[in-house]
Design a protein around this motif. Structure first.
Motif, mmCIF file in Angstrom:
data_model
loop_
_atom_site.group_PDB
_atom_site.id
_atom_site.type_symbol
_atom_site.label_atom_id
_atom_site.label_comp_id
_atom_site.label_asym_id
_atom_site.label_seq_id
_atom_site.Cartn_x
_atom_site.Cartn_y
_atom_site.Cartn_z
ATOM 1 N N ASN A 98 13.414 3.060 -3.303
ATOM 2 C CA ASN A 98 13.645 2.152 -2.178
ATOM 3 C C ASN A 98 12.357 1.401 -1.863
ATOM 4 O O ASN A 98 11.338 1.605 -2.520
ATOM 5 C CB ASN A 98 14.182 2.915 -0.955
ATOM 6 C CG ASN A 98 13.261 4.030 -0.539
ATOM 7 O OD1 ASN A 98 12.069 3.837 -0.416
ATOM 8 N ND2 ASN A 98 13.802 5.213 -0.340
ATOM 9 N N ALA A 99 12.391 0.542 -0.868
ATOM 10 C CA ALA A 99 11.242 -0.319 -0.543
ATOM 11 C C ALA A 99 9.987 0.484 -0.240
ATOM 12 O O ALA A 99 8.880 0.053 -0.570
ATOM 13 C CB ALA A 99 11.593 -1.230 0.629
ATOM 14 N N HIS A 100 10.133 1.635 0.334
ATOM 15 C CA HIS A 100 8.983 2.465 0.690
ATOM 16 C C HIS A 100 8.178 2.879 -0.542
ATOM 17 O O HIS A 100 6.962 3.070 -0.476
ATOM 18 C CB HIS A 100 9.475 3.712 1.448
ATOM 19 C CG HIS A 100 8.386 4.639 1.827
ATOM 20 N ND1 HIS A 100 8.009 5.708 1.042
ATOM 21 C CD2 HIS A 100 7.563 4.646 2.901
ATOM 22 C CE1 HIS A 100 7.008 6.339 1.612
ATOM 23 N NE2 HIS A 100 6.719 5.719 2.750
ATOM 24 N N ASP A 101 8.841 3.004 -1.676
ATOM 25 C CA ASP A 101 8.197 3.486 -2.904
ATOM 26 C C ASP A 101 7.500 2.400 -3.721
ATOM 27 O O ASP A 101 6.782 2.711 -4.663
ATOM 28 C CB ASP A 101 9.248 4.153 -3.800
ATOM 29 C CG ASP A 101 9.953 5.284 -3.089
ATOM 30 O OD1 ASP A 101 9.266 6.173 -2.573
ATOM 31 O OD2 ASP A 101 11.200 5.249 -3.059
ATOM 32 N N MET A 102 7.721 1.134 -3.378
ATOM 33 C CA MET A 102 7.241 0.038 -4.226
ATOM 34 C C MET A 102 5.734 0.033 -4.464
ATOM 35 O O MET A 102 5.314 -0.101 -5.612
ATOM 36 C CB MET A 102 7.679 -1.314 -3.666
ATOM 37 C CG MET A 102 9.167 -1.575 -3.744
ATOM 38 S SD MET A 102 9.859 -1.332 -5.386
ATOM 39 C CE MET A 102 10.604 0.273 -5.208
ATOM 40 N N PRO A 103 4.886 0.179 -3.451
ATOM 41 C CA PRO A 103 3.439 0.132 -3.744
ATOM 42 C C PRO A 103 3.006 1.188 -4.768
ATOM 43 O O PRO A 103 2.269 0.883 -5.701
ATOM 44 C CB PRO A 103 2.785 0.367 -2.380
ATOM 45 C CG PRO A 103 3.815 -0.091 -1.392
ATOM 46 C CD PRO A 103 5.136 0.277 -2.009
ATOM 47 N N ALA A 104 3.495 2.404 -4.615
ATOM 48 C CA ALA A 104 3.117 3.472 -5.550
ATOM 49 C C ALA A 104 3.665 3.191 -6.952
ATOM 50 O O ALA A 104 2.969 3.410 -7.947
ATOM 51 C CB ALA A 104 3.621 4.817 -5.039
ATOM 52 N N LEU A 105 4.894 2.709 -7.031
ATOM 53 C CA LEU A 105 5.474 2.410 -8.341
ATOM 54 C C LEU A 105 4.716 1.286 -9.040
ATOM 55 O O LEU A 105 4.449 1.364 -10.240
ATOM 56 C CB LEU A 105 6.947 2.033 -8.195
ATOM 57 C CG LEU A 105 7.896 3.187 -7.870
ATOM 58 C CD1 LEU A 105 9.284 2.655 -7.533
ATOM 59 C CD2 LEU A 105 7.975 4.162 -9.023
ATOM 60 N N ARG A 106 4.373 0.247 -8.307
ATOM 61 C CA ARG A 106 3.630 -0.870 -8.916
ATOM 62 C C ARG A 106 2.262 -0.420 -9.417
ATOM 63 O O ARG A 106 1.831 -0.826 -10.495
ATOM 64 C CB ARG A 106 3.505 -2.024 -7.932
ATOM 65 C CG ARG A 106 4.818 -2.732 -7.699
ATOM 66 C CD ARG A 106 4.628 -3.964 -6.826
ATOM 67 N NE ARG A 106 5.853 -4.408 -6.230
ATOM 68 C CZ ARG A 106 6.783 -5.126 -6.837
ATOM 69 N NH1 ARG A 106 6.625 -5.479 -8.081
ATOM 70 N NH2 ARG A 106 7.872 -5.488 -6.209
ATOM 71 N N ARG A 107 1.593 0.423 -8.642
ATOM 72 C CA ARG A 107 0.293 0.945 -9.090
ATOM 73 C C ARG A 107 0.472 1.780 -10.352
ATOM 74 O O ARG A 107 -0.332 1.706 -11.277
ATOM 75 C CB ARG A 107 -0.354 1.789 -7.997
ATOM 76 C CG ARG A 107 -1.047 1.001 -6.931
ATOM 77 C CD ARG A 107 -1.911 1.879 -6.038
ATOM 78 N NE ARG A 107 -1.183 2.997 -5.448
ATOM 79 C CZ ARG A 107 -0.513 2.943 -4.285
ATOM 80 N NH1 ARG A 107 -0.477 1.817 -3.600
ATOM 81 N NH2 ARG A 107 0.096 3.999 -3.816
ATOM 82 N N ARG A 108 1.528 2.565 -10.386
ATOM 83 C CA ARG A 108 1.730 3.464 -11.525
ATOM 84 C C ARG A 108 2.030 2.696 -12.806
ATOM 85 O O ARG A 108 1.473 3.004 -13.858
ATOM 86 C CB ARG A 108 2.855 4.440 -11.202
ATOM 87 C CG ARG A 108 3.083 5.492 -12.243
ATOM 88 C CD ARG A 108 1.857 6.409 -12.344
ATOM 89 N NE ARG A 108 1.915 7.213 -13.525
ATOM 90 C CZ ARG A 108 2.216 8.491 -13.555
ATOM 91 N NH1 ARG A 108 2.459 9.126 -12.451
ATOM 92 N NH2 ARG A 108 2.239 9.143 -14.685
ATOM 93 N N ILE A 109 2.900 1.693 -12.756
ATOM 94 C CA ILE A 109 3.221 0.973 -13.999
ATOM 95 C C ILE A 109 2.064 0.110 -14.461
ATOM 96 O O ILE A 109 1.988 -0.222 -15.633
ATOM 97 C CB ILE A 109 4.516 0.144 -13.911
ATOM 98 C CG1 ILE A 109 4.373 -1.007 -12.941
ATOM 99 C CG2 ILE A 109 5.710 1.014 -13.622
ATOM 100 C CD1 ILE A 109 5.393 -2.101 -13.168
ATOM 101 N N ALA A 110 1.151 -0.230 -13.547
ATOM 102 C CA ALA A 110 -0.017 -1.017 -13.949
ATOM 103 C C ALA A 110 -0.862 -0.255 -14.962
ATOM 104 O O ALA A 110 -1.562 -0.858 -15.772
ATOM 105 C CB ALA A 110 -0.851 -1.384 -12.724
ATOM 106 N N SER A 111 -0.763 1.071 -14.955
ATOM 107 C CA SER A 111 -1.555 1.875 -15.885
ATOM 108 C C SER A 111 -0.875 2.026 -17.253
ATOM 109 O O SER A 111 -1.487 2.526 -18.183
ATOM 110 C CB SER A 111 -1.815 3.266 -15.291
ATOM 111 O OG SER A 111 -0.607 4.001 -15.208
#
Length: 150
Positions: free
Chosen positions: A41-54
Protein backbone atom coordinates in the motif's frame (compact mmCIF):
# COMPACT_ATOMS: atom_id res chain seq x y z
CA UNK A 1 0.31 -11.70 13.70
CA UNK A 2 3.31 -12.78 11.64
CA UNK A 3 3.16 -14.11 8.09
CA UNK A 4 5.95 -16.53 7.16
CA UNK A 5 7.62 -16.50 3.79
CA UNK A 6 10.73 -18.12 2.48
CA UNK A 7 13.46 -16.99 0.16
CA UNK A 8 16.20 -19.18 -1.20
CA UNK A 9 18.60 -18.37 1.63
CA UNK A 10 16.60 -18.23 4.84
CA UNK A 11 13.21 -18.42 6.50
CA UNK A 12 11.75 -15.01 7.18
CA UNK A 13 8.79 -13.55 8.98
CA UNK A 14 6.59 -10.75 7.74
CA UNK A 15 5.08 -8.38 10.22
CA UNK A 16 2.03 -6.40 9.06
CA UNK A 17 2.98 -2.98 7.76
CA UNK A 18 6.30 -4.20 6.34
CA UNK A 19 6.74 -5.73 2.91
CA UNK A 20 9.49 -8.30 2.76
CA UNK A 21 11.35 -8.35 -0.50
CA UNK A 22 13.53 -11.36 -0.98
CA UNK A 23 15.87 -10.90 -3.94
CA UNK A 24 17.63 -13.84 -5.41
CA UNK A 25 19.25 -14.90 -8.62
CA UNK A 26 18.24 -18.03 -10.39
CA UNK A 27 20.86 -20.75 -10.46
CA UNK A 28 21.26 -20.29 -14.20
CA UNK A 29 22.20 -17.10 -16.01
CA UNK A 30 18.53 -16.15 -16.09
CA UNK A 31 16.60 -13.25 -14.63
CA UNK A 32 16.69 -11.93 -11.10
CA UNK A 33 13.82 -13.41 -9.09
CA UNK A 34 12.26 -11.19 -6.42
CA UNK A 35 9.64 -12.48 -4.00
CA UNK A 36 7.01 -10.06 -2.70
CA UNK A 37 4.73 -11.11 0.14
CA UNK A 38 2.19 -9.44 2.36
CA UNK A 39 0.28 -6.34 1.33
CA UNK A 40 1.52 -3.38 -0.72
CA UNK A 41 0.00 0.00 0.00
CA UNK A 42 1.02 3.67 -0.10
CA UNK A 43 2.69 3.46 3.29
CA UNK A 44 5.23 0.95 1.94
CA UNK A 45 6.31 2.92 -1.14
CA UNK A 46 9.39 4.74 0.24
CA UNK A 47 10.91 1.52 1.59
CA UNK A 48 10.11 -0.42 -1.58
CA UNK A 49 11.62 2.26 -3.83
CA UNK A 50 14.80 2.32 -1.75
CA UNK A 51 15.01 -1.46 -1.86
CA UNK A 52 14.65 -1.87 -5.64
CA UNK A 53 17.21 0.88 -6.19
CA UNK A 54 19.80 -1.60 -4.93
CA UNK A 55 18.82 -4.26 -7.52
CA UNK A 56 20.64 -4.53 -10.80
CA UNK A 57 18.83 -3.49 -13.97
CA UNK A 58 18.27 -6.87 -15.54
CA UNK A 59 15.25 -8.93 -16.52
CA UNK A 60 13.26 -9.49 -13.34
CA UNK A 61 10.62 -11.98 -12.31
CA UNK A 62 8.45 -10.88 -9.40
CA UNK A 63 7.15 -13.92 -7.55
CA UNK A 64 3.79 -12.51 -6.46
CA UNK A 65 2.35 -15.81 -5.23
CA UNK A 66 2.50 -14.67 -1.61
CA UNK A 67 1.39 -11.14 -2.29
CA UNK A 68 -1.91 -10.35 -0.59
CA UNK A 69 -3.42 -6.96 -1.29
CA UNK A 70 -1.94 -4.58 -3.86
CA UNK A 71 -3.28 -1.02 -3.73
CA UNK A 72 -3.27 1.51 -6.57
CA UNK A 73 0.00 2.79 -5.11
CA UNK A 74 1.35 -0.76 -5.35
CA UNK A 75 0.40 -0.95 -9.03
CA UNK A 76 2.04 2.41 -9.60
CA UNK A 77 5.17 1.06 -7.90
CA UNK A 78 5.19 -2.02 -10.17
CA UNK A 79 4.69 0.17 -13.25
CA UNK A 80 7.55 2.47 -12.16
CA UNK A 81 9.80 -0.55 -11.66
CA UNK A 82 8.79 -1.94 -15.07
CA UNK A 83 9.55 1.40 -16.78
CA UNK A 84 12.87 1.65 -14.96
CA UNK A 85 13.89 -1.79 -16.27
CA UNK A 86 12.62 -0.99 -19.78
CA UNK A 87 14.90 2.06 -19.91
CA UNK A 88 17.81 -0.41 -19.75
CA UNK A 89 16.29 -2.81 -22.30
CA UNK A 90 14.98 -5.23 -19.68
CA UNK A 91 11.58 -6.42 -18.54
CA UNK A 92 9.59 -7.23 -15.42
CA UNK A 93 7.19 -10.21 -15.39
CA UNK A 94 4.81 -11.11 -12.54
CA UNK A 95 4.61 -14.80 -11.67
CA UNK A 96 1.83 -16.32 -9.60
CA UNK A 97 -0.20 -13.13 -9.15
CA UNK A 98 -3.64 -13.69 -7.68
CA UNK A 99 -6.54 -13.79 -10.14
CA UNK A 100 -7.77 -10.51 -8.64
CA UNK A 101 -4.45 -8.72 -9.25
CA UNK A 102 -4.00 -10.21 -12.72
CA UNK A 103 -7.59 -9.20 -13.55
CA UNK A 104 -7.04 -5.59 -12.45
CA UNK A 105 -3.85 -5.40 -14.51
CA UNK A 106 -5.69 -6.75 -17.56
CA UNK A 107 -8.73 -4.46 -17.13
CA UNK A 108 -6.49 -1.41 -16.81
CA UNK A 109 -4.63 -2.36 -19.99
CA UNK A 110 -1.30 -2.79 -18.18
CA UNK A 111 -0.61 -6.30 -19.42
CA UNK A 112 2.11 -5.23 -21.86
CA UNK A 113 4.09 -3.50 -19.11
CA UNK A 114 3.19 -5.99 -16.36
CA UNK A 115 2.69 -9.38 -18.00
CA UNK A 116 1.25 -11.97 -15.60
CA UNK A 117 2.05 -15.66 -15.87
CA UNK A 118 1.29 -18.56 -13.57
CA UNK A 119 4.81 -19.69 -12.61
CA UNK A 120 8.40 -18.50 -12.37
CA UNK A 121 9.29 -21.01 -15.09
CA UNK A 122 6.66 -19.51 -17.41
CA UNK A 123 8.06 -16.04 -16.69
CA UNK A 124 11.53 -17.23 -17.70
CA UNK A 125 10.07 -18.54 -20.98
CA UNK A 126 8.42 -15.16 -21.67
CA UNK A 127 11.70 -13.34 -21.01
CA UNK A 128 13.71 -15.78 -23.13
CA UNK A 129 11.23 -15.44 -26.03
CA UNK A 130 11.49 -11.66 -25.84
CA UNK A 131 15.29 -11.85 -25.98
CA UNK A 132 15.15 -14.15 -29.02
CA UNK A 133 12.68 -11.91 -30.89
CA UNK A 134 14.70 -8.79 -30.01
CA UNK A 135 17.85 -10.43 -31.38
CA UNK A 136 16.10 -10.98 -34.72
CA UNK A 137 15.55 -7.22 -35.20
CA UNK A 138 18.45 -5.32 -36.82
CA UNK A 139 20.15 -3.11 -34.25
CA UNK A 140 21.32 -0.50 -36.75
CA UNK A 141 18.38 1.85 -36.22
CA UNK A 142 19.77 4.38 -38.71
CA UNK A 143 18.92 1.96 -41.52
CA UNK A 144 15.90 0.22 -40.01
CA UNK A 145 12.37 1.53 -40.34
CA UNK A 146 9.76 -0.85 -38.89
CA UNK A 147 6.98 0.90 -40.84
CA UNK A 148 8.77 0.72 -44.18
CA UNK A 149 7.05 -1.44 -46.78
CA UNK A 150 8.86 -3.41 -49.46
Amino acid sequence: MDYPYTDSNRDCTHRPGRIPIAPGRSRTAGPVIVTLSGDINAHDMPALRRRIASFSSTDTVVDAGRLGFCSAAGLEFLMHWSRQLAEHGNRLVLAGASPALAGVIARLGLGAALPCVSTIEAAAVVLRARRISAAAVPHDSAHYNPTETW
